[in-house]
Write a protein that holds these residues in place. Structure first.
Motif, mmCIF file in Angstrom:
data_model
loop_
_atom_site.group_PDB
_atom_site.id
_atom_site.type_symbol
_atom_site.label_atom_id
_atom_site.label_comp_id
_atom_site.label_asym_id
_atom_site.label_seq_id
_atom_site.Cartn_x
_atom_site.Cartn_y
_atom_site.Cartn_z
ATOM 1 N N VAL A 1 0.834 -1.208 0.000
ATOM 2 C CA VAL A 1 0.000 0.000 0.000
ATOM 3 C C VAL A 1 0.865 1.254 0.000
ATOM 4 O O VAL A 1 0.675 2.173 -0.809
ATOM 5 C CB VAL A 1 -0.943 -0.006 1.215
ATOM 6 C CG1 VAL A 1 -1.647 1.345 1.359
ATOM 7 C CG2 VAL A 1 -1.973 -1.123 1.086
ATOM 8 N N VAL A 2 1.839 1.304 0.910
ATOM 9 C CA VAL A 2 2.696 2.483 0.998
ATOM 10 C C VAL A 2 3.540 2.617 -0.263
ATOM 11 O O VAL A 2 3.758 3.729 -0.766
ATOM 12 C CB VAL A 2 3.588 2.403 2.256
ATOM 13 C CG1 VAL A 2 4.556 3.577 2.302
ATOM 14 C CG2 VAL A 2 2.723 2.379 3.506
ATOM 15 N N LEU A 3 4.003 1.507 -0.800
ATOM 16 C CA LEU A 3 4.796 1.544 -2.030
ATOM 17 C C LEU A 3 3.990 2.126 -3.187
ATOM 18 O O LEU A 3 4.491 2.955 -3.955
ATOM 19 C CB LEU A 3 5.278 0.137 -2.362
ATOM 20 C CG LEU A 3 6.185 -0.012 -3.589
ATOM 21 C CD1 LEU A 3 7.442 0.829 -3.430
ATOM 22 C CD2 LEU A 3 6.542 -1.470 -3.803
ATOM 23 N N ARG B 1 10.915 -14.964 -3.502
ATOM 24 C CA ARG B 1 10.926 -14.245 -4.777
ATOM 25 C C ARG B 1 9.528 -14.085 -5.356
ATOM 26 O O ARG B 1 9.155 -13.018 -5.854
ATOM 27 C CB ARG B 1 11.825 -14.982 -5.767
ATOM 28 C CG ARG B 1 12.040 -14.246 -7.072
ATOM 29 C CD ARG B 1 13.059 -14.978 -7.920
ATOM 30 N NE ARG B 1 14.351 -15.010 -7.243
ATOM 31 C CZ ARG B 1 15.275 -15.937 -7.465
ATOM 32 N NH1 ARG B 1 15.029 -16.937 -8.306
ATOM 33 N NH2 ARG B 1 16.434 -15.888 -6.838
ATOM 34 N N GLY B 2 8.721 -15.153 -5.291
ATOM 35 C CA GLY B 2 7.365 -15.071 -5.838
ATOM 36 C C GLY B 2 6.517 -14.056 -5.103
ATOM 37 O O GLY B 2 5.789 -13.269 -5.727
ATOM 38 N N ARG B 3 6.596 -14.065 -3.771
ATOM 39 C CA ARG B 3 5.831 -13.091 -2.996
ATOM 40 C C ARG B 3 6.309 -11.668 -3.271
ATOM 41 O O ARG B 3 5.510 -10.728 -3.332
ATOM 42 C CB ARG B 3 5.955 -13.403 -1.505
ATOM 43 C CG ARG B 3 5.292 -14.710 -1.072
ATOM 44 C CD ARG B 3 5.492 -14.942 0.417
ATOM 45 N NE ARG B 3 4.895 -13.869 1.192
ATOM 46 C CZ ARG B 3 5.157 -13.647 2.482
ATOM 47 N NH1 ARG B 3 6.042 -14.414 3.112
ATOM 48 N NH2 ARG B 3 4.568 -12.663 3.120
ATOM 49 N N GLY C 1 3.909 -6.327 -8.374
ATOM 50 C CA GLY C 1 2.779 -6.235 -9.301
ATOM 51 C C GLY C 1 1.583 -5.544 -8.698
ATOM 52 O O GLY C 1 0.941 -4.695 -9.345
ATOM 53 N N ALA C 2 1.264 -5.877 -7.438
ATOM 54 C CA ALA C 2 0.125 -5.239 -6.774
ATOM 55 C C ALA C 2 0.360 -3.749 -6.599
ATOM 56 O O ALA C 2 -0.544 -2.925 -6.822
ATOM 57 C CB ALA C 2 -0.120 -5.908 -5.421
ATOM 58 N N ALA C 3 1.585 -3.370 -6.190
ATOM 59 C CA ALA C 3 1.898 -1.954 -6.010
ATOM 60 C C ALA C 3 1.832 -1.211 -7.345
ATOM 61 O O ALA C 3 1.365 -0.069 -7.411
ATOM 62 C CB ALA C 3 3.274 -1.798 -5.380
ATOM 63 N N ALA C 4 2.289 -1.868 -8.422
ATOM 64 C CA ALA C 4 2.252 -1.234 -9.739
ATOM 65 C C ALA C 4 0.814 -0.980 -10.186
ATOM 66 O O ALA C 4 0.496 0.083 -10.737
ATOM 67 C CB ALA C 4 2.982 -2.103 -10.758
ATOM 68 N N ILE C 5 -0.058 -1.946 -9.947
ATOM 69 C CA ILE C 5 -1.471 -1.771 -10.315
ATOM 70 C C ILE C 5 -2.092 -0.640 -9.500
ATOM 71 O O ILE C 5 -2.802 0.223 -10.035
ATOM 72 C CB ILE C 5 -2.243 -3.084 -10.105
ATOM 73 C CG1 ILE C 5 -1.757 -4.143 -11.105
ATOM 74 C CG2 ILE C 5 -3.744 -2.865 -10.261
ATOM 75 C CD1 ILE C 5 -2.321 -5.527 -10.845
ATOM 76 N N GLY C 6 -1.824 -0.641 -8.193
ATOM 77 C CA GLY C 6 -2.371 0.415 -7.348
ATOM 78 C C GLY C 6 -1.868 1.786 -7.754
ATOM 79 O O GLY C 6 -2.645 2.752 -7.835
#
Length: 669
Positions: free
Chosen positions: A294-296, A335-337, A343-348
């Motif tokens: 979230v912060v990222l 690495r996967g996590r 990816g989640a931070a990029a989408i957000g």
């Protein structure tokens, strides 16, 4: 005119608004080896501003809305700890960095001074040269005055429409929050936010130094390195200015943090976000958590919304390389996590920046022209080198000549500090090598972007000048860590070389500070001193949403480049065309349209306008009011006086005439 008292009050409000949330967030998501207090200014500024910007289109921008969102950020900060397997950040070592924070605050006064007016005993106003780039204060006033996001375009709106803002305006949005909370003017809030941006960046530098060499001296030495300027004044005194100019190109905007904060503090704020984002990425490599994601996302979005060049292009390339380096490092279990978190931070972040990104794309299409970026070596060598060889030799000269000249204190000591850390010379702390690798990759990538990419969207290579900023912050921190280690181990030769390089750049820093504090008087300084009265009269006669025609070239001697600072700093009203320089940044006009508009307004205010010209201004540019002053050629041959489209609303004998559209009813509230 801007008041120093109001600026100080705005600074205090900014510290409360951003440092409090930042301290709570830093304690929740950052690792334990650096005091939260040094990360709080930059982190809180990014998160609070992005949170407020995200909800402002729905709830508006008011004191109650700002305080509510800030309170929610503070309340939600502890929730970010969920999913973490290590204790939260503490403020162990905070006392060690307090002297560095005091020095950072003192140094931050230098960029802030560039924004403030200097009133002489005769009442004339001197302005520092960087005030030219702060003409965007008009955008701060626009956001604060209407409290609407996205804001209308204060520079141009076809037919008088609100228009579209394509500029990355998060920094100006933050300054507008200070206006709304304190009642300060946009000029005063701009000065306060300039101080805060410089202070936050320098505090982050101190935090990097402390992270890699926990001591009281390392952060102080890092700030000394960051405050040191270019070798150009020293070289000119040793070899002569003419020989230096023959050998290398004249100085540009590629410079240290104090210079860049004086001119473009929003790029400095973006660089702080970029560095913090990579710091979080390095931490998330082994400790991914939802709170970190979230912060990222908020940091990445804040970096982009403050600077397309730093938080957009530079972050995408340099931080992208850092992600690859982190993903490739051992161990491989997380690495996967880690990649899922990225990816989640990029989408957000993509969702958060979409409004400003789409607006920029829309205006870029309207402007036409070629690609905004091209691959080309940064111009370094001067005319003493044959033109045919210059581009080839510019590539090594960037690394071996330009960087050591412009950033002498950190190019050497910072590189040594980074190398020593990667060699594990600073202790066995877990994660130190991983963080150093990520920040080192960011720095190298940022310098490479500056060295090989050129922006073409404006008149200057803003990408090349601003892309170095993340590297400047990181290498300043590593320089402090290296010098702190050398001092602790009594390596006097290395320490002496570093101190000598810092001292060699101090004449340039002194010149910057002196220029910012004293300003420059011009033949227009006395006239400008009386302009607050003019614009107060305009605000009484002209409603807040009416666009005003004024001479874009008026008082052009106030700055080295012509721009109507009187309107930008004092009017608190929209312009129907604020001149080619402002239109280049803000308006969706092709080069020909911009040139035609410039000719039209120059002709009218020179007293050569026709009835057809005034009709075009009224219909195509939506000019609902006009201001003619004694400095305009139109004062003696006034086309507005004879036009049925305008009526005289107010006149000050020998100073100004204010016209409003003949169909406009009522006055401003």
């Amino acid at each position: 005119m801007a008041s120093n008292t109001h600026v100080l009050f705005s600074i205090i409000a900014g510290l409360a608004l951003w440092c409090g949330p930042g301290w709570l967030i830093a304690r929740a998501v950052m690792i334990r080896r650096v005091p939260a207090i040094v990360l709080a200014p930059a982190l809180g500024w990014a998160v609070q501003n992005m949170a407020m910007l995200a909800v402002a289109p729905m709830i508006g921008l008011s004191p109650s809305a700002i305080l509510l969102v800030t309170a929610l950020v503070c309340v939600g900060a502890p929730l970010l700890r969920r999913g973490r397997t290590v204790p939260p950040t503490t403020d162990a070592g905070a006392r060690l960095v307090l002297p560095a924070l005091a020095l950072a605050a003192l140094l931050a006064c230098i960029p802030a001074a560039a924004v403030l007016p200097k009133v002489g005993a005769d009442g004339a106003v001197a302005l520092a040269t960087p005030i030219y780039d702060h003409a965007k204060i008009a955008l701060v006033d626009e956001i604060a005055r209407h409290g609407v996001v996205p804001p209308a375009n204060p520079v141009f709106g076809s037919g008088g429409a609100p228009g579209v803002i394509s500029y990355y305006y998060l920094w100006h949005f933050g300054a507008a929050q200070l206006v709304i909370l304190t009642g300060a003017t946009g000029w005063e809030a701009d000065a306060a936010t300039t101080f805060f941006s410089a202070f936050a960046a320098l505090a982050l530098v101190a935090g990097i130094a402390f992270r890699f060499h926990p001591s009281a001296m390392a952060p102080l030495l890092a700030l000394a390195a960051a405050a040191s300027g270019s070798l150009r004044p020293l070289l000119a005194s040793l070899f002569g200015a003419t020989r230096v100019d023959q050998a290398i190109e004249p100085a540009t905007g590629l410079a240290g943090v104090l210079y860049q904060a004086s001119w473009s503090p929003h790029h400095v704020a973006s660089a702080s976000c970029v560095v913090l984002a990579v710091w979080l990425l390095a931490q998330a490599r082994s400790r991914p958590s939802p709170g970190t994601a979230v912060v990222l996302a908020l940091l990445v979005a804040a970096g982009f919304d403050s600077s397309l060049w730093v938080g957009g292009v530079t972050f995408a390339l340099a931080a992208g390389a850092a992600v690859l380096v982190l993903a490739a490092r051992r161990p491989s279990e997380a690495r996967g996590r880690f990649l899922a978190l990225v990816g989640a931070a990029a989408i957000g972040a993509g969702m958060l920046v979409a409004p400003i990104l789409l607006a920029q794309l829309q205006v870029a299409m309207a402007r036409g022209g070629g690609p905004p970026i091209r691959i080309e070596p940064f111009a370094v060598l001067g005319p003493a080198i044959p033109a045919g060889l210059r581009m080839f030799f510019d590539i090594p000269a960037y690394w071996l000549v330009l960087l050591p000249i412009e950033l002498p204190a950190i190019a050497f000591a910072g590189s040594v500090g980074l190398f020593m850390t990667l060699r594990r010379r600073h202790g066995p702390q877990r994660g130190t090598n991983r963080l150093a690798a990520a920040l080192g990759t960011l720095s190298l990538g940022a310098l490479a972007v500056s060295a090989f990419l050129v922006s073409t969207a404006g008149e200057n290579n803003d990408l090349g000048w601003r892309a170095v900023l993340p590297a400047v912050l990181v290498l300043s921190g590593f320089a402090g860590a290296a010098m702190g280690g050398a001092l602790q181990r009594r390596r006097w030769l290395a320490m002496g070389v570093a101190v000598l390089l810092i001292a060699a750049g101090l004449p340039d820093s002194w010149a910057l500070a002196s220029g910012n504090l004293r300003g420059v008087r011009s033949m227009d300084s006395g006239t400008f001193a009386g302009d607050p009265t003019l614009w107060a009269a305009v605000r009484r006669e002209v409603a807040a949403d009416v666009r005003i025609a004024s001479n874009p070239g008026r008082l052009e001697q106030l700055t080295p480049w012509p721009i109507n600072l009187s309107w930008a700093l004092l009017s608190q009203r929209r312009s129907c065309f604020a001149g080619p320089e402002m239109a280049l940044a803000f308006a969706p006009l092709t080069p020909k349209q911009r040139a035609d508009a410039t000719d039209l307004f120059a002709r009218v205010f020179a007293g050569e306008g026709t009835s057809a010209d005034l009709a075009q201004m009224h219909q195509n540019f939506g000019c609902g009011a006009a201001v003619v002053t004694a400095q305009d050629g139109a004062w003696r041959n006034d086309p507005f006086a004879a036009s049925p489209l305008f009526r005289l609303a107010q006149e000050e004998d020998g100073r100004w005439r204010i016209y409003v559209a003949a169909t406009q009813g009522g006055t401003a509230p």
